[in-house]
Design an enzyme around this catalytic site. Sequence first.
Site, PDB file in Angstrom:
ATOM      1  N   ASP A 161       4.377   0.560  12.007  1.00 15.43           N
ATOM      2  CA  ASP A 161       3.168  -0.092  11.503  1.00 15.43           C
ATOM      3  C   ASP A 161       2.929  -1.508  11.966  1.00 15.43           C
ATOM      4  O   ASP A 161       2.169  -2.093  11.582  1.00 15.43           O
ATOM      5  CB  ASP A 161       3.202  -0.005  10.109  1.00 15.43           C
ATOM      6  CG  ASP A 161       3.084   1.497   9.337  1.00 15.43           C
ATOM      7  OD1 ASP A 161       3.218   1.581   8.414  1.00 15.43           O
ATOM      8  OD2 ASP A 161       2.955   2.449  10.376  1.00 15.43           O
ATOM      9  N   ARG A 171      -8.515  -0.265   4.467  1.00 12.75           N
ATOM     10  CA  ARG A 171      -7.799   0.732   3.884  1.00 12.75           C
ATOM     11  C   ARG A 171      -6.273   0.189   3.334  1.00 12.75           C
ATOM     12  O   ARG A 171      -5.772   0.563   2.570  1.00 12.75           O
ATOM     13  CB  ARG A 171      -7.410   2.055   4.879  1.00 12.75           C
ATOM     14  CG  ARG A 171      -8.577   2.710   5.324  1.00 12.75           C
ATOM     15  CD  ARG A 171      -8.325   3.876   5.826  1.00 12.75           C
ATOM     16  NE  ARG A 171      -7.042   4.654   5.158  1.00 12.75           N
ATOM     17  CZ  ARG A 171      -6.897   5.685   5.809  1.00 12.75           C
ATOM     18  NH1 ARG A 171      -7.268   6.373   6.796  1.00 12.75           N
ATOM     19  NH2 ARG A 171      -5.731   6.794   5.013  1.00 12.75           N
ATOM     20  N   ARG A 226       0.731  14.740  12.751  1.00 10.95           N
ATOM     21  CA  ARG A 226       1.112  14.598  11.487  1.00 10.95           C
ATOM     22  C   ARG A 226       1.306  15.631  10.349  1.00 10.95           C
ATOM     23  O   ARG A 226       0.802  15.880   9.615  1.00 10.95           O
ATOM     24  CB  ARG A 226       0.439  13.376  10.777  1.00 10.95           C
ATOM     25  CG  ARG A 226       0.554  12.175  11.526  1.00 10.95           C
ATOM     26  CD  ARG A 226      -0.270  10.984  10.861  1.00 10.95           C
ATOM     27  NE  ARG A 226       0.594  10.435   9.861  1.00 10.95           N
ATOM     28  CZ  ARG A 226       0.133   9.513   9.302  1.00 10.95           C
ATOM     29  NH1 ARG A 226      -1.089   8.857   9.329  1.00 10.95           N
ATOM     30  NH2 ARG A 226       0.801   8.908   7.918  1.00 10.95           N
ATOM     31  N   PRO A 227       2.307  16.720  10.994  1.00 14.43           N
ATOM     32  CA  PRO A 227       2.311  17.749  10.107  1.00 14.43           C
ATOM     33  C   PRO A 227       3.089  17.696   8.742  1.00 14.43           C
ATOM     34  O   PRO A 227       3.741  16.541   8.656  1.00 14.43           O
ATOM     35  CB  PRO A 227       3.190  18.811  11.088  1.00 14.43           C
ATOM     36  CG  PRO A 227       3.844  18.004  11.994  1.00 14.43           C
ATOM     37  CD  PRO A 227       3.028  16.655  12.312  1.00 14.43           C
ATOM     38  N   ASP A 249       5.518  20.013   7.598  1.00 13.56           N
ATOM     39  CA  ASP A 249       6.594  20.919   7.688  1.00 13.56           C
ATOM     40  C   ASP A 249       7.667  20.526   6.766  1.00 13.56           C
ATOM     41  O   ASP A 249       8.318  21.439   6.094  1.00 13.56           O
ATOM     42  CB  ASP A 249       6.772  21.487   8.873  1.00 13.56           C
ATOM     43  CG  ASP A 249       7.431  20.262   9.942  1.00 13.56           C
ATOM     44  OD1 ASP A 249       6.582  19.311  10.020  1.00 13.56           O
ATOM     45  OD2 ASP A 249       8.258  20.459  10.463  1.00 13.56           O
ATOM     46  N   LEU A 250       7.995  19.360   7.132  1.00 10.30           N
ATOM     47  CA  LEU A 250       9.083  18.747   6.418  1.00 10.30           C
ATOM     48  C   LEU A 250       9.023  18.690   4.598  1.00 10.30           C
ATOM     49  O   LEU A 250      10.196  18.913   4.105  1.00 10.30           O
ATOM     50  CB  LEU A 250       9.854  17.367   7.027  1.00 10.30           C
ATOM     51  CG  LEU A 250       9.907  17.530   8.267  1.00 10.30           C
ATOM     52  CD1 LEU A 250      10.348  15.962   8.697  1.00 10.30           C
ATOM     53  CD2 LEU A 250      11.249  18.377   8.684  1.00 10.30           C
ATOM     54  N   LYS A 308       0.864  -1.203   0.041  1.00  8.47           N
ATOM     55  CA  LYS A 308       0.113  -0.079   0.016  1.00  8.47           C
ATOM     56  C   LYS A 308       0.966   1.212   0.068  1.00  8.47           C
ATOM     57  O   LYS A 308       0.665   2.211  -0.715  1.00  8.47           O
ATOM     58  CB  LYS A 308      -1.105  -0.015   1.215  1.00  8.47           C
ATOM     59  CG  LYS A 308      -1.607   1.373   1.595  1.00  8.47           C
ATOM     60  CD  LYS A 308      -2.404   1.363   2.824  1.00  8.47           C
ATOM     61  CE  LYS A 308      -1.535   1.698   4.031  1.00  8.47           C
ATOM     62  NZ  LYS A 308      -1.507   2.930   4.281  1.00  8.47           N
ATOM     63  N   ASN A 309       2.007   1.322   0.912  1.00  7.66           N
ATOM     64  CA  ASN A 309       2.568   2.484   0.986  1.00  7.66           C
ATOM     65  C   ASN A 309       3.638   2.761  -0.260  1.00  7.66           C
ATOM     66  O   ASN A 309       3.956   3.925  -0.134  1.00  7.66           O
ATOM     67  CB  ASN A 309       3.230   2.519   2.476  1.00  7.66           C
ATOM     68  CG  ASN A 309       2.247   2.672   3.605  1.00  7.66           C
ATOM     69  OD1 ASN A 309       1.137   3.068   3.148  1.00  7.66           O
ATOM     70  ND2 ASN A 309       2.553   2.475   4.904  1.00  7.66           N
ATOM     71  N   CYS A 369      -4.733  12.920  12.163  1.00  4.35           N
ATOM     72  CA  CYS A 369      -5.518  11.752  12.052  1.00  4.35           C
ATOM     73  C   CYS A 369      -5.384  11.059  13.254  1.00  4.35           C
ATOM     74  O   CYS A 369      -4.744  11.590  14.248  1.00  4.35           O
ATOM     75  CB  CYS A 369      -4.842  10.979  10.849  1.00  4.35           C
ATOM     76  SG  CYS A 369      -3.235  10.058  11.526  1.00  4.35           S
TER      77      CYS A 369
HETATM   78  C1  EPZ Z   1       4.407   6.763   6.108  1.00  8.60           C
HETATM   79  O1  EPZ Z   1       3.566   7.952   6.808  1.00  8.60           O
HETATM   80  C2  EPZ Z   1       3.302   5.665   6.071  1.00  8.60           C
HETATM   81  N1  EPZ Z   1       2.052   6.104   5.088  1.00  8.60           N
HETATM   82  C3  EPZ Z   1       2.936   5.364   7.634  1.00  8.60           C
HETATM   83  O2  EPZ Z   1       2.011   4.369   7.475  1.00  8.60           O
HETATM   84  C4  EPZ Z   1       3.960   5.045   8.430  1.00  8.60           C
HETATM   85  O3  EPZ Z   1       3.480   4.841   9.686  1.00  8.60           O
HETATM   86  C5  EPZ Z   1       4.916   6.161   8.346  1.00  8.60           C
HETATM   87  O4  EPZ Z   1       5.509   6.489   7.015  1.00  8.60           O
HETATM   88  C6  EPZ Z   1       6.092   5.842   9.232  1.00  8.60           C
HETATM   89  O5  EPZ Z   1       6.837   4.614   8.664  1.00  8.60           O
HETATM   90  C7  EPZ Z   1       2.519   6.107   3.959  1.00  8.60           C
HETATM   91  O6  EPZ Z   1       3.714   5.680   3.436  1.00  8.60           O
HETATM   92  C8  EPZ Z   1       1.402   6.562   3.032  1.00  8.60           C
HETATM   93  P1  EPZ Z   1       6.347  10.022   8.095  1.00  8.60           P
HETATM   94  P2  EPZ Z   1       4.252   9.362   6.805  1.00  8.60           P
HETATM   95  O7  EPZ Z   1       6.528  11.420   7.542  1.00  8.60           O
HETATM   96  O8  EPZ Z   1       4.969   9.750   5.440  1.00  8.60           O
HETATM   97  C9  EPZ Z   1       6.386  13.502  11.742  1.00  8.60           C
HETATM   98  C10 EPZ Z   1      -0.095   3.147   7.622  1.00  8.60           C
HETATM   99  O9  EPZ Z   1      -0.413   2.317   8.723  1.00  8.60           O
HETATM  100  N2  EPZ Z   1       6.507  14.351  10.790  1.00  8.60           N
HETATM  101  O10 EPZ Z   1       7.660   9.407   8.213  1.00  8.60           O
HETATM  102  O11 EPZ Z   1       3.262  10.242   7.315  1.00  8.60           O
HETATM  103  C11 EPZ Z   1       5.105  12.713  11.713  1.00  8.60           C
HETATM  104  O12 EPZ Z   1       4.017  13.673  12.464  1.00  8.60           O
HETATM  105  C12 EPZ Z   1       0.785   4.343   7.603  1.00  8.60           C
HETATM  106  O13 EPZ Z   1       0.258   2.354   6.467  1.00  8.60           O
HETATM  107  C13 EPZ Z   1       6.674  15.543  10.893  1.00  8.60           C
HETATM  108  O14 EPZ Z   1       6.701  16.131  11.962  1.00  8.60           O
HETATM  109  O15 EPZ Z   1       5.434   9.254   7.852  1.00  8.60           O
HETATM  110  C14 EPZ Z   1       5.230  11.532  12.430  1.00  8.60           C
HETATM  111  O16 EPZ Z   1       5.245  11.555  13.832  1.00  8.60           O
HETATM  112  C15 EPZ Z   1       0.308   5.111   9.198  1.00  8.60           C
HETATM  113  N3  EPZ Z   1       6.889  16.519   9.732  1.00  8.60           N
HETATM  114  C16 EPZ Z   1       6.653  11.064  12.018  1.00  8.60           C
HETATM  115  O17 EPZ Z   1       7.382  12.246  11.623  1.00  8.60           O
HETATM  116  C17 EPZ Z   1       6.607  16.278   8.711  1.00  8.60           C
HETATM  117  O18 EPZ Z   1       6.540  16.905   7.359  1.00  8.60           O
HETATM  118  C18 EPZ Z   1       6.717  10.153  10.768  1.00  8.60           C
HETATM  119  O19 EPZ Z   1       6.285  10.609   9.767  1.00  8.60           O
HETATM  120  C19 EPZ Z   1       6.437  15.005   8.054  1.00  8.60           C
HETATM  121  C20 EPZ Z   1       6.215  13.842   9.259  1.00  8.60           C
END
Ligand code: EPZ
Length: 421
Positions: free
Chosen positions: A308, A400, A123-124, A126-127, A22-23, A118
């Site tokens: 996950d 999902r 889940r901002p 900003d990055l 999925k991801n 969510c």
């Molecule tokens: C991806 O989400 C996955 N989703 C998530 O899977 C997975 O849990 C996550 O990576 C971590 O491995 C998809 O690939 C569609 P992150 P993503 O950016 O990209 C913070 C599932 O169950 N953050 O690595 O959103 C954020 O708040 C889903 O399949 C910022 O602060 O993950 C979080 O605490 C759930 N600023 C942490 O980083 C940003 O700009 C990890 O986020 C981006 C993220």
Amino acid sequence: MDSIVVTGGGPLNGEIPIAGAKNACLTLMPATLLSEEPLTLTNAPRLSDIKTMTTLLQSLGAEVTSMQDGQVLAMSSHNIHNHTADYDIVRKMRASILVLGPMLARDGHAIVSLPGGCAIGARPVDLHLKALEAMGAELELKDGYVHAKAMQGLKGGVIDFDFASVGATENALMAATLAKGTTVINNAAREPEIVDLADCLRRMGAQIEGDGTPSITIQGVDRLNGATHPVVTDRIELGTYMLAPAIAGGEVELIGGRINLLSAFCEKLDAAGISVEETQRGLKVSRKNGRVNAVNVVTEPFPGFPTDLQAQMMALLCTAEGTSVLEEKIFENRFMHAPELLRMGAQIDVQGGTATVTGVDKLKGAPVMATDLRASVSLILAGLAAEGETTVSRVYHLDRGYEHVVGKLSAVGAKIERIKE
Ligand code: EPZ
């Protein structure tokens, strides 16, 4: 809203096919926006999130045709007439933000709704925004939307991530393929889904090195071609179903599984007394000596233990001998499965980002509620080993990320059915 009823029973035996990730698919699909040539994905999973991404891409003007029962997605973006990703679609699925980088790289402008939080956290993004600004994008936040411009096109830059964000790495990687000059992404995410995206972009003509390491270098090119790309195996679905024989006993072969997708997770299973054996067709999983040992878990970016799979591992540890400590370091609110497991007789103490689990002999079936995708499947796993019936409500969360759960688990002997309501 449908529910799923699981009746705890004996050991599971047989084989479960693992679908495409999925991801990975959710970042490969927006890549179609980077080229006017057709991009076709094979081994695509049949999930509601994929349908949501399809709807989003079609709203922008892309053509997305699902074939072979959804396993092939034929996409073409030669005619993008809308550059706005609406809130009503984006709020349903956070991964929608992944159209921002490609749209900006392709046409120099994009308006994308902020995804909002969510269940598992704020889940901002900003990055994501910082990365695009490092490539010369001008961004303005207005009425809950990101208005992005790069009328002279994006230019190569150096991106230093404070955190190895998966989505931000994917947005930056896709945008950089068409930027003028060289882009370096430092502290990049290293997940297999990043490598799969880079493989697909290279098939399309992108010049990328270092994916899967903390530093990725991209030489921008003028245009990308079409391609056909197989979606990588879903390591989270794989890990989830590896826990089925672990929690219920028996021996199950996961077709398409590979240890290198989940080495940290497999090390933890080994310590917990679960045997994982590589076979010609995948991975064979069973208990080593009938007992499950308590282990401690800390979730980390890849190659660490995947967040996950934290909820699913907690279900196993609820029935282990001894006390386990699980630390959730990625998301701020990812223990919502704990109160539901408590209803099944588990012993769990949650303090902030740490859950202490004391194993019990037997969980008891109970009515429980799914709260998010991975929490819902952890309740199904718990139900496989519990005494009596467990009814998991709100299973739309499950749809999902897991295709044909009832079919896949029934095939190995689980007593499980879906109740349409
Ligand atoms: C991806 O989400 C996955 N989703 C998530 O899977 C997975 O849990 C996550 O990576 C971590 O491995 C998809 O690939 C569609 P992150 P993503 O950016 O990209 C913070 C599932 O169950 N953050 O690595 O959103 C954020 O708040 C889903 O399949 C910022 O602060 O993950 C979080 O605490 C759930 N600023 C942490 O980083 C940003 O700009 C990890 O986020 C981006 C993220």
